[in-house]
Design a protein around this motif. Sequence first.
Motif: not given
Length: 155
Positions: A102-116
């Motif tokens: 979550x911290x990485x996604x927020x730090x880089x402005x990602x709008x979603x996290x996809x786990x495969x």
Amino acid sequence: MPTFVTRPLDPRQIDQAYALMRPFYPELTVERWRDHALALLSPGSRGGIVTVQLDHRYMHGLFSYLMVPDLDHRLGLQVDVFVALDLFDREGAADALLAEMDRIALRYGCDAIHITLPDSQVKAHPSLARFRALGHMPEGRRLCKHMTAEAAVPA
């Protein structure tokens, strides 16, 4: 109880991390793992590998990620490897990894996290309940075509 700490994978720990991968990816060779890890850790990569450790620096889990443009979500954090192994506190290791994701996604402005997850892990993955409890929900199913000479499109 000791506290889990997340850290970027040190390139000197690539082989140590391979031991974590084997139970989840039994066909994975050490050479393929090294190539994958080095590509994600190389300068200019839009990805990385994060480990979860205790004070003794022994790894109890990891995830690899790559930031990718996404039609639905603008920028997505694509997680293709997620491993959490701790004999006494698997949820603690998984929670630490998910919080860092979550911290990485927020730090880089990602709008979603996809786990495969590979098909072999979808129902049996030990952290699947944690994913769902923390807001990760299915959005579809990822399909894959292996591009080998045998898989070429007929003329």
